[in-house]
Design a protein around this motif. Structure first.
Motif, PDB file in Angstrom:
ATOM      1  N   GLU A 133       0.832  -1.210   0.000  1.00 59.32           N
ATOM      2  CA  GLU A 133       0.000   0.000   0.000  1.00 59.32           C
ATOM      3  C   GLU A 133       0.865   1.258   0.000  1.00 59.32           C
ATOM      4  N   LEU A 134       1.934   1.242   0.758  1.00 54.90           N
ATOM      5  CA  LEU A 134       2.849   2.386   0.763  1.00 54.90           C
ATOM      6  C   LEU A 134       3.373   2.651  -0.648  1.00 54.90           C
ATOM      7  N   LYS A 135       3.723   1.592  -1.354  1.00 49.70           N
ATOM      8  CA  LYS A 135       4.244   1.738  -2.709  1.00 49.70           C
ATOM      9  C   LYS A 135       3.179   2.246  -3.660  1.00 49.70           C
ATOM     10  N   GLN A 136       1.975   1.700  -3.555  1.00 47.77           N
ATOM     11  CA  GLN A 136       0.896   2.115  -4.449  1.00 47.77           C
ATOM     12  C   GLN A 136       0.526   3.582  -4.253  1.00 47.77           C
ATOM     13  N   GLN A 137       0.684   4.070  -3.033  1.00 48.31           N
ATOM     14  CA  GLN A 137       0.354   5.468  -2.751  1.00 48.31           C
ATOM     15  C   GLN A 137       1.539   6.402  -2.984  1.00 48.31           C
ATOM     16  N   GLY A 138       2.648   5.877  -3.494  1.00 48.54           N
ATOM     17  CA  GLY A 138       3.819   6.712  -3.761  1.00 48.54           C
ATOM     18  C   GLY A 138       4.555   7.140  -2.511  1.00 48.54           C
ATOM     19  N   LEU A 139       4.401   6.390  -1.410  1.00 50.11           N
ATOM     20  CA  LEU A 139       4.984   6.772  -0.127  1.00 50.11           C
ATOM     21  C   LEU A 139       6.173   5.905   0.270  1.00 50.11           C
ATOM     22  N   ASP A 140       6.447   4.914  -0.528  1.00 49.29           N
ATOM     23  CA  ASP A 140       7.438   3.903  -0.179  1.00 49.29           C
ATOM     24  C   ASP A 140       8.806   4.496   0.158  1.00 49.29           C
ATOM     25  N   LYS A 141       9.285   5.408  -0.680  1.00 53.04           N
ATOM     26  CA  LYS A 141      10.640   5.928  -0.512  1.00 53.04           C
ATOM     27  C   LYS A 141      10.757   6.966   0.599  1.00 53.04           C
ATOM     28  N   ASN A 142       9.621   7.445   1.081  1.00 50.88           N
ATOM     29  CA  ASN A 142       9.656   8.448   2.141  1.00 50.88           C
ATOM     30  C   ASN A 142       9.043   7.904   3.428  1.00 50.88           C
ATOM     31  N   THR A 143       9.185   6.595   3.643  1.00 50.23           N
ATOM     32  CA  THR A 143       8.632   5.981   4.843  1.00 50.23           C
ATOM     33  C   THR A 143       9.672   5.110   5.527  1.00 50.23           C
ATOM     34  N   LEU A 144       9.904   5.415   6.795  1.00 53.03           N
ATOM     35  CA  LEU A 144      10.749   4.605   7.658  1.00 53.03           C
ATOM     36  C   LEU A 144       9.889   3.490   8.243  1.00 53.03           C
ATOM     37  N   VAL A 145      10.262   2.238   7.993  1.00 57.98           N
ATOM     38  CA  VAL A 145       9.494   1.092   8.500  1.00 57.98           C
ATOM     39  C   VAL A 145      10.366   0.314   9.473  1.00 57.98           C
ATOM     40  N   ILE A 146       9.816   0.064  10.666  1.00 52.11           N
ATOM     41  CA  ILE A 146      10.522  -0.651  11.724  1.00 52.11           C
ATOM     42  C   ILE A 146       9.696  -1.876  12.099  1.00 52.11           C
ATOM     43  N   PHE A 147      10.336  -3.020  12.164  1.00 53.02           N
ATOM     44  CA  PHE A 147       9.659  -4.265  12.545  1.00 53.02           C
ATOM     45  C   PHE A 147      10.417  -4.896  13.700  1.00 53.02           C
ATOM     46  N   THR A 148       9.725  -5.143  14.823  1.00 55.25           N
ATOM     47  CA  THR A 148      10.359  -5.801  15.957  1.00 55.25           C
ATOM     48  C   THR A 148       9.289  -6.436  16.837  1.00 55.25           C
ATOM     49  N   SER A 149       9.700  -6.931  18.015  1.00 48.57           N
ATOM     50  CA  SER A 149       8.814  -7.699  18.895  1.00 48.57           C
ATOM     51  C   SER A 149       8.920  -7.204  20.322  1.00 48.57           C
ATOM     52  N   ASP A 150       7.893  -7.518  21.133  1.00 49.12           N
ATOM     53  CA  ASP A 150       7.881  -7.037  22.517  1.00 49.12           C
ATOM     54  C   ASP A 150       8.697  -7.908  23.470  1.00 49.12           C
ATOM     55  N   ASN A 151       8.899  -9.177  23.128  1.00 51.19           N
ATOM     56  CA  ASN A 151       9.716 -10.079  23.952  1.00 51.19           C
ATOM     57  C   ASN A 151       9.818 -11.419  23.245  1.00 51.19           C
ATOM     58  N   GLY A 152      10.548 -12.339  23.847  1.00 52.60           N
ATOM     59  CA  GLY A 152      10.726 -13.652  23.249  1.00 52.60           C
ATOM     60  C   GLY A 152       9.519 -14.551  23.407  1.00 52.60           C
ATOM     61  N   PRO A 153       9.629 -15.815  22.966  1.00 52.00           N
ATOM     62  CA  PRO A 153       8.479 -16.720  22.924  1.00 52.00           C
ATOM     63  C   PRO A 153       8.104 -17.296  24.291  1.00 52.00           C
ATOM     64  N   TRP A 154       6.825 -17.639  24.427  1.00 52.33           N
ATOM     65  CA  TRP A 154       6.278 -18.225  25.653  1.00 52.33           C
ATOM     66  C   TRP A 154       6.451 -19.736  25.544  1.00 52.33           C
ATOM     67  N   LEU A 155       7.615 -20.231  25.886  1.00 51.02           N
ATOM     68  CA  LEU A 155       8.061 -21.556  25.491  1.00 51.02           C
ATOM     69  C   LEU A 155       7.251 -22.710  26.066  1.00 51.02           C
ATOM     70  N   ASN A 156       6.603 -22.534  27.212  1.00 50.99           N
ATOM     71  CA  ASN A 156       5.877 -23.670  27.779  1.00 50.99           C
ATOM     72  C   ASN A 156       4.585 -23.982  27.025  1.00 50.99           C
ATOM     73  N   TYR A 157       4.277 -23.194  25.983  1.00 46.72           N
ATOM     74  CA  TYR A 157       3.130 -23.517  25.136  1.00 46.72           C
ATOM     75  C   TYR A 157       3.520 -24.447  23.977  1.00 46.72           C
ATOM     76  N   GLY A 158       4.728 -24.971  24.022  1.00 40.08           N
ATOM     77  CA  GLY A 158       5.117 -26.010  23.086  1.00 40.08           C
ATOM     78  C   GLY A 158       5.025 -25.599  21.637  1.00 40.08           C
ATOM     79  N   GLU A 159       4.317 -26.394  20.831  1.00 42.97           N
ATOM     80  CA  GLU A 159       4.243 -26.110  19.396  1.00 42.97           C
ATOM     81  C   GLU A 159       3.397 -24.886  19.089  1.00 42.97           C
ATOM     82  N   HIS A 160       2.740 -24.304  20.098  1.00 40.59           N
ATOM     83  CA  HIS A 160       2.034 -23.032  19.925  1.00 40.59           C
ATOM     84  C   HIS A 160       2.931 -21.850  20.288  1.00 40.59           C
ATOM     85  N   ALA A 161       4.163 -22.123  20.661  1.00 44.52           N
ATOM     86  CA  ALA A 161       5.135 -21.062  20.969  1.00 44.52           C
ATOM     87  C   ALA A 161       6.158 -20.982  19.851  1.00 44.52           C
TER      88      ALA A 161
END
Length: 484
Positions: free
Chosen positions: A266-294
């Motif tokens: 959508e950013l690209k289609q609206q001509g905003l791609d080159k003027n947009t800073l995009v950051i991707f990250t997470s709040d913490n690591g996985p909840w490991l005791n949920y097994g295959e759902h973690a």
């Protein structure tokens, strides 16, 4: 003709024409570049190893892999604390969460929340004329006075806290949670009653984010997308259910990757791609005791709710074409605390009036490999316990009781396996360059390193306090409390 004019008249004409030329030149000069847009993805319980560019198996995340190829991937990037509310408070304020009085994961109806006197990224950018929107999980206080519209956001749609805080919680002792409602602005809306309802969280949040981009394409905007998944309970829409070979978790991850792809497209289609800073990250690591759902901590020790690397070290990809180097991997110590001061500098906004802990990483972000913005980091957990301190690649863990997943069989089918919160961890020094799994205590070989890290820890205790030593910090600020 000019050739027949007296000298002084000729000089006057030439100066006049020169002035007109300069004026026209200034008038037709290129317009000043518009401030960059900012898109910030903050994914819930996403482990370091949950992206295919970080080694995930059984599914791929092609949109995030492409984002990494077109931007910079950070491999030593830490969440400020390994639990929901605290981590989110740090992200939005640039402060250690214990500095602003936020601990743990705030429950439904909690009488506290992020103090409205604290200044968020949204408030700082709003001052500069930015449109501000959040679509996803808030978890900084569910009372109206703490909701996003009171913290600098123009628009809000999503869940007020973790979507396992509902009547279907697998722990029946917590089954008295109130109904979980989506929030629109300040108003409770549709109830999330079933896993089928939960399966619509990612698509509906994505659609709202796309609409926000379209509606604000002619002004700078800050778009915050804190997806509630892959925090349990896992739920994928019918479009992705059964598509991976890694079970429901893989399906959920494929759908989250799709969401990122839709927003980038959508950013690209609206001509905003080159003027947009995009950051991707997470709040913490996985909840490991949920097994295959973690998810996967990517080989790092422990997971969510611990001060080991599996709890704190999270994926981070940053993309801004022509500004952030493409195809680059950065191994320097950085944290979510850095996002506020970095975004503020890039967007021309001021910093908060009160003390923050984040540092500006703009030079490093733009490719200056000589820049080392962060020197050290404090690992706080529980109410206000300093459990470890890191400087460079050295990490000193202090004796403390805490959660461990090791030695316990993980759960299955969405049910959690057992853990303990009272395991006694001993003092240990780890060299994360050689031992990222934190297995070998090298204190005896490096007494000078221990002394240097102890000195840093003492500075933290004086500033922020330490429950383990029954110390109060001089510079902590009050949490927000319900006034009505």
């Amino acid at each position: 003709m000019i050739g027949k004019l007296p000298f002084f008249k000729l000089l006057f004409v030439l100066l006049l024409l020169s002035g007109i030329g300069l004026g026209l030149s200034a008038w037709v000069s290129e317009p000043k570049a518009s401030p960059p847009n900012v898109v910030l993805f903050f994914i819930d319980d996403l482990g370091y190893g949950d992206l295919s560019c970080n080694g995930a198996l059984g599914y791929t995340t092609p949109n995030l892999d492409r984002m990494a190829a077109e931007g910079t991937r950070f491999t030593s990037f830490l969440a400020a604390q390994a639990v929901c509310s605290a981590s989110r408070a740090a992200l939005l304020t640039g402060c250690y969460p214990n500095r602003v009085g936020i601990f743990g994961a705030l429950g439904p109806g909690s009488p506290v929340g992020l103090n409205p006197e604290e200044e968020t990224i949204a408030e700082l950018l709003k001052e500069k004329g930015y449109a501000t929107g959040i679509f996803g999980k808030w978890h900084l206080g569910s009372q109206q006075e703490f909701l996003p519209l009171q913290q600098g956001f123009d628009e809000y749609y999503g869940v007020p806290y973790s979507h396992d805080m509902w009547p279907l919680h697998p722990n029946q002792a917590k089954a008295n949670y109130p109904p979980l409602h989506l929030i629109e602005g300040n108003t409770p809306g549709k109830e999330v009653k079933t896993l089928e309802d939960a399966s619509e969280l990612t698509p509906s949040i994505t659609e709202r984010a796309l609409g926000f981009i379209r509606n604000h394409k002619k002004q700078p905007f800050f778009l915050y997308v804190p997806h509630p998944l892959p925090h349990v309970p896992l739920a994928a829409s019918s479009r992705f259910r059964g598509k991976s070979s890694a079970g429901l978790l893989g399906d959920v991850m494929m759908e989250l990757d799709w969401s990122v792809g839709q927003i980038m497209r959508e950013l690209k289609q609206q001509g905003l791609d080159k003027n947009t800073l995009v950051i991707f990250t997470s709040d913490n690591g996985p909840w490991l005791n949920y097994g295959e759902h973690a998810g996967s901590a990517g080989g790092f020790r422990e997971g969510k709710g611990t001060s080991f690397e599996g709890g704190h070290r999270v994926p981070c990809i940053i993309r801004w074409p022509g500004v952030v180097p493409a195809g680059r991997v950065c191994n320097k110590l950085l944290t979510t605390l850095e996002i506020l001061p970095t975004v503020a500098k890039i967007c021309g906004a001021r910093l908060p009036k009160k003390t923050i802990d984040g540092v500006d990483m703009v030079a490093l972000l733009k490719g200056d490999e000589t820049a080392t913005p962060r020197d050290h980091f404090y690992y706080y957990y529980r109410q206000n316990s300093l459990e470890a301190v890191r400087k460079g690649d050295w990490k000193l863990v202090f004796a403390h009781p805490g959660r461990t997943y090791e030695g316990f069989l993980p759960g299955k089918g969405g049910q959690p396996g057992p853990t303990t919160e009272t395991h006694e961890f001993p003092v240990a020094l780890y060299d994360l360059r050689r031992d990222p799994g934190e297995r070998y205590d090298v204190r005896e070989q490096n007494p000078e390193v221990v002394a240097a890290l102890e000195k840093l820890a003492e500075e933290a205790r004086a500033d922020l306090g330490d429950d383990l030593q029954k110390r109060e910090g001089k510079n902590v600020r009050p949490v927000g409390k319900v006034t009505k």
